[in-house]
Design a protein around this motif. Structure first.
Motif, PDB file in Angstrom:
ATOM      1  N   ARG A 113       0.847  -1.197   0.000  1.00 26.78           N
ATOM      2  CA  ARG A 113       0.000   0.000   0.000  1.00 26.78           C
ATOM      3  C   ARG A 113       0.877   1.240   0.000  1.00 26.78           C
ATOM      4  NH1 ARG A 113      -5.052   0.640   3.966  1.00 26.78           N
ATOM      5  NH2 ARG A 113      -5.804   2.614   3.197  1.00 26.78           N
ATOM      6  N   LEU A 114       0.568   2.154  -0.922  1.00 21.56           N
ATOM      7  CA  LEU A 114       1.324   3.393  -1.033  1.00 21.56           C
ATOM      8  C   LEU A 114       0.819   4.386   0.014  1.00 21.56           C
ATOM      9  CD1 LEU A 114       3.573   4.310  -2.941  1.00 21.56           C
ATOM     10  CD2 LEU A 114       1.817   5.432  -4.327  1.00 21.56           C
ATOM     11  N   VAL A 115       1.733   4.914   0.807  1.00 17.96           N
ATOM     12  CA  VAL A 115       1.331   5.838   1.872  1.00 17.96           C
ATOM     13  C   VAL A 115       2.214   7.086   1.868  1.00 17.96           C
ATOM     14  CG1 VAL A 115       0.408   4.064   3.423  1.00 17.96           C
ATOM     15  CG2 VAL A 115       2.836   4.652   3.548  1.00 17.96           C
ATOM     16  N   ALA A 116       1.716   8.108   2.553  1.00 16.74           N
ATOM     17  CA  ALA A 116       2.528   9.298   2.802  1.00 16.74           C
ATOM     18  C   ALA A 116       2.773   9.340   4.305  1.00 16.74           C
ATOM     19  CB  ALA A 116       1.780  10.539   2.358  1.00 16.74           C
ATOM     20  N   VAL A 117       4.041   9.511   4.688  1.00 19.38           N
ATOM     21  CA  VAL A 117       4.403   9.505   6.102  1.00 19.38           C
ATOM     22  C   VAL A 117       4.951  10.880   6.477  1.00 19.38           C
ATOM     23  CG1 VAL A 117       5.791   8.380   7.897  1.00 19.38           C
ATOM     24  CG2 VAL A 117       5.030   7.057   5.914  1.00 19.38           C
ATOM     25  N   LYS A 118       4.243  11.534   7.369  1.00 16.84           N
ATOM     26  CA  LYS A 118       4.690  12.858   7.812  1.00 16.84           C
ATOM     27  C   LYS A 118       5.420  12.719   9.144  1.00 16.84           C
ATOM     28  CE  LYS A 118       2.738  17.358   9.053  1.00 16.84           C
ATOM     29  NZ  LYS A 118       1.602  18.243   8.780  1.00 16.84           N
ATOM     30  N   VAL A 119       6.702  13.047   9.124  1.00 21.00           N
ATOM     31  CA  VAL A 119       7.530  12.943  10.334  1.00 21.00           C
ATOM     32  C   VAL A 119       7.729  14.349  10.897  1.00 21.00           C
ATOM     33  CG1 VAL A 119       9.735  12.169  11.286  1.00 21.00           C
ATOM     34  CG2 VAL A 119       8.748  10.977   9.331  1.00 21.00           C
ATOM     35  N   LEU A 120       7.301  14.513  12.143  1.00 23.04           N
ATOM     36  CA  LEU A 120       7.409  15.833  12.758  1.00 23.04           C
ATOM     37  C   LEU A 120       8.851  16.137  13.158  1.00 23.04           C
ATOM     38  CD1 LEU A 120       4.794  17.580  13.355  1.00 23.04           C
ATOM     39  CD2 LEU A 120       4.343  15.192  12.903  1.00 23.04           C
ATOM     40  N   ASN A 121       9.255  17.376  12.942  1.00 19.12           N
ATOM     41  CA  ASN A 121      10.561  17.816  13.424  1.00 19.12           C
ATOM     42  C   ASN A 121      10.338  18.393  14.821  1.00 19.12           C
ATOM     43  OD1 ASN A 121      12.893  19.090  14.083  1.00 19.12           O
ATOM     44  ND2 ASN A 121      13.086  20.259  12.194  1.00 19.12           N
ATOM     45  N   LEU A 122      10.634  17.551  15.827  1.00 22.74           N
ATOM     46  CA  LEU A 122      10.292  17.916  17.197  1.00 22.74           C
ATOM     47  C   LEU A 122      11.182  19.026  17.754  1.00 22.74           C
ATOM     48  CD1 LEU A 122       9.451  14.347  18.552  1.00 22.74           C
ATOM     49  CD2 LEU A 122       7.870  16.110  17.761  1.00 22.74           C
ATOM     50  N   GLN A 123      12.204  19.401  16.992  1.00 22.31           N
ATOM     51  CA  GLN A 123      13.047  20.537  17.394  1.00 22.31           C
ATOM     52  C   GLN A 123      12.277  21.850  17.203  1.00 22.31           C
ATOM     53  OE1 GLN A 123      16.061  19.764  18.554  1.00 22.31           O
ATOM     54  NE2 GLN A 123      15.723  17.627  18.001  1.00 22.31           N
ATOM     55  N   LYS A 124      11.304  21.791  16.300  1.00 20.41           N
ATOM     56  CA  LYS A 124      10.543  23.012  16.009  1.00 20.41           C
ATOM     57  C   LYS A 124       9.494  23.251  17.087  1.00 20.41           C
ATOM     58  CE  LYS A 124      11.702  23.881  11.465  1.00 20.41           C
ATOM     59  NZ  LYS A 124      11.195  23.693  10.138  1.00 20.41           N
ATOM     60  N   LYS A 169       7.602  11.366  16.292  1.00 17.80           N
ATOM     61  CA  LYS A 169       6.161  11.444  16.053  1.00 17.80           C
ATOM     62  C   LYS A 169       5.921  11.481  14.553  1.00 17.80           C
ATOM     63  CE  LYS A 169       4.994  14.045  20.283  1.00 17.80           C
ATOM     64  NZ  LYS A 169       4.865  12.901  21.156  1.00 17.80           N
ATOM     65  N   ALA A 170       4.971  10.668  14.113  1.00 17.93           N
ATOM     66  CA  ALA A 170       4.677  10.619  12.676  1.00 17.93           C
ATOM     67  C   ALA A 170       3.194  10.343  12.433  1.00 17.93           C
ATOM     68  CB  ALA A 170       5.523   9.543  12.008  1.00 17.93           C
ATOM     69  N   LEU A 171       2.735  10.809  11.278  1.00 15.88           N
ATOM     70  CA  LEU A 171       1.356  10.551  10.835  1.00 15.88           C
ATOM     71  C   LEU A 171       1.450   9.788   9.530  1.00 15.88           C
ATOM     72  CD1 LEU A 171       0.530  14.236  11.390  1.00 15.88           C
ATOM     73  CD2 LEU A 171      -0.917  12.508  12.406  1.00 15.88           C
ATOM     74  N   CYS A 172       0.561   8.832   9.360  1.00 18.48           N
ATOM     75  CA  CYS A 172       0.601   8.024   8.148  1.00 18.48           C
ATOM     76  C   CYS A 172      -0.735   8.172   7.405  1.00 18.48           C
ATOM     77  CB  CYS A 172       0.836   6.576   8.578  1.00 18.48           C
ATOM     78  SG  CYS A 172       1.143   5.476   7.232  1.00 18.48           S
ATOM     79  N   PHE A 173      -0.655   8.607   6.138  1.00 18.81           N
ATOM     80  CA  PHE A 173      -1.859   8.829   5.326  1.00 18.81           C
ATOM     81  C   PHE A 173      -1.968   7.819   4.199  1.00 18.81           C
ATOM     82  CE2 PHE A 173      -0.508  12.917   7.036  1.00 18.81           C
ATOM     83  CZ  PHE A 173      -1.670  13.386   7.612  1.00 18.81           C
TER      84      PHE A 173
END
Ligand code: ATP
Length: 88
Positions: free
Chosen positions: A33-44, A84-88
């Motif tokens: 399954r093709l997904v988009a993974v958003k990885v947060l830059n926790l330094q921000k 921390k990451a979100l997967c779409f």
């Protein structure tokens, strides 16, 4: 799993970046399954807050014009740093 899916968050898989993190193209092994993974830059500053807000808002929303949030992931990576990451 996300590490594998994105070939180790390879720059080749990088789709784009926003205020709080980077988005990678990935393939979940089992289903291919093709997904988009958003990885947060926790330094921000504000990244954790943004992560929570996005999780809370998108988990409840289903709309044909919005991508579906598959999963949220929060923990520590192998170095002991926050991840921390979100997967779409
Ligand atoms: N689900 C997705 N599928 C494909 N590409 C995506 C997806 N989500 C984000 N992107 C790409 O990654 C980029 C960064 O997305 P992100 O959500 O981090 O920030 P943004 O919403 O564009 O900006 P900001 O965080 O400043 O509001 C987007 O501009 C888009 O090009």
């Amino acid at each position: 799993m996300l590490l594998q899916a994105t070939a180790g968050f390879s720059s080749k898989n990088l789709i784009g970046s926003g205020s709080f993190g980077s988005v990678y193209k990935g393939t979940l092994d089992q289903e291919e399954r093709l997904v988009a993974v958003k990885v947060l830059n926790l330094q921000k500053k504000g990244a954790s807050k943004s992560f929570l807000a996005e999780c809370n808002a998108l988990k409840r929303i289903r709309h044909r014009k919005l991508v579906k949030l598959l999963t949220c992931c929060s923990g520590t990576n192998y170095k002991g740093n926050g991840f921390k990451a979100l997967c779409f």
